[in-house]
Design a protein around this motif. Structure first.
Motif, PDB file in Angstrom:
ATOM      1  N   LYS A  47       0.836  -1.209   0.000  1.00  0.00           N
ATOM      2  CA  LYS A  47       0.000   0.000   0.000  1.00  0.00           C
ATOM      3  C   LYS A  47       0.869   1.256   0.000  1.00  0.00           C
ATOM      4  O   LYS A  47       0.562   2.227  -0.680  1.00  0.00           O
ATOM      5  N   GLU A  50       2.054   1.756  -3.452  1.00  0.00           N
ATOM      6  CA  GLU A  50       0.955   2.224  -4.304  1.00  0.00           C
ATOM      7  C   GLU A  50       0.709   3.713  -4.104  1.00  0.00           C
ATOM      8  O   GLU A  50       0.535   4.463  -5.071  1.00  0.00           O
ATOM      9  N   ILE A  51       0.720   4.159  -2.865  1.00  0.00           N
ATOM     10  CA  ILE A  51       0.536   5.581  -2.575  1.00  0.00           C
ATOM     11  C   ILE A  51       1.694   6.394  -3.155  1.00  0.00           C
ATOM     12  O   ILE A  51       1.489   7.444  -3.753  1.00  0.00           O
ATOM     13  N   ASP A  52       2.906   5.887  -2.997  1.00  0.00           N
ATOM     14  CA  ASP A  52       4.071   6.589  -3.534  1.00  0.00           C
ATOM     15  C   ASP A  52       3.986   6.712  -5.050  1.00  0.00           C
ATOM     16  O   ASP A  52       4.349   7.741  -5.618  1.00  0.00           O
ATOM     17  N   GLN A  54       1.283   7.017  -6.794  1.00  0.00           N
ATOM     18  CA  GLN A  54       0.240   7.971  -7.145  1.00  0.00           C
ATOM     19  C   GLN A  54       0.499   9.377  -6.610  1.00  0.00           C
ATOM     20  O   GLN A  54      -0.187  10.318  -6.997  1.00  0.00           O
ATOM     21  N   ALA A  55       1.465   9.538  -5.747  1.00  0.00           N
ATOM     22  CA  ALA A  55       1.679  10.807  -5.051  1.00  0.00           C
ATOM     23  C   ALA A  55       1.915  11.982  -5.996  1.00  0.00           C
ATOM     24  O   ALA A  55       1.397  13.078  -5.759  1.00  0.00           O
ATOM     25  N   ALA A  69      -6.156   9.261  -1.137  1.00  0.00           N
ATOM     26  CA  ALA A  69      -4.843   8.713  -0.776  1.00  0.00           C
ATOM     27  C   ALA A  69      -4.896   8.084   0.615  1.00  0.00           C
ATOM     28  O   ALA A  69      -4.342   7.012   0.850  1.00  0.00           O
ATOM     29  N   HIS A  70      -5.590   8.729   1.522  1.00  0.00           N
ATOM     30  CA  HIS A  70      -5.680   8.218   2.885  1.00  0.00           C
ATOM     31  C   HIS A  70      -6.448   6.897   2.932  1.00  0.00           C
ATOM     32  O   HIS A  70      -6.134   6.024   3.734  1.00  0.00           O
ATOM     33  N   LEU A  72      -6.361   4.570   0.808  1.00  0.00           N
ATOM     34  CA  LEU A  72      -5.513   3.472   0.325  1.00  0.00           C
ATOM     35  C   LEU A  72      -4.784   2.833   1.484  1.00  0.00           C
ATOM     36  O   LEU A  72      -4.441   1.720   1.506  1.00  0.00           O
TER      37      LEU A  72
END
Length: 72
Positions: A47, A50-52, A54-55, A69-70, A72
């Motif tokens: 996770k 994945e966040i990184d 999309q950041a 984002a939160h 995720l």
């Protein structure tokens, strides 16, 4: 192969979350291999990556995108 600086950043974020995986173990997980660690630690690694990923596309001033984002 993942960029080593991204691995270090993800690892540092995980340390804050009390995740005990080493940078080498984070790399192994992100390369799709299995390691004998708690499943929740592995999910957190995936996770965080994945966040990184999309950041850069997220607008830091958008509450909706922050909530996405939160979640995720």
């Amino acid at each position: 192969m993942r960029c080593s600086s991204r691995i270090r950043i993800i690892h540092m974020l995980l340390v804050i979350e009390q995740n005990a995986l080493s940078p080498e173990q984070v790399t192994v997980v992100l390369n799709g291999k299995h390691i004998p660690k708690p499943p929740e630690d592995i999910v957190v690694v995936k996770k965080a990556y994945e966040i990184d990923e999309q950041a850069d596309a997220l607008n830091p001033y958008s509450i909706e995108e922050w909530l996405t984002a939160h979640s995720l």
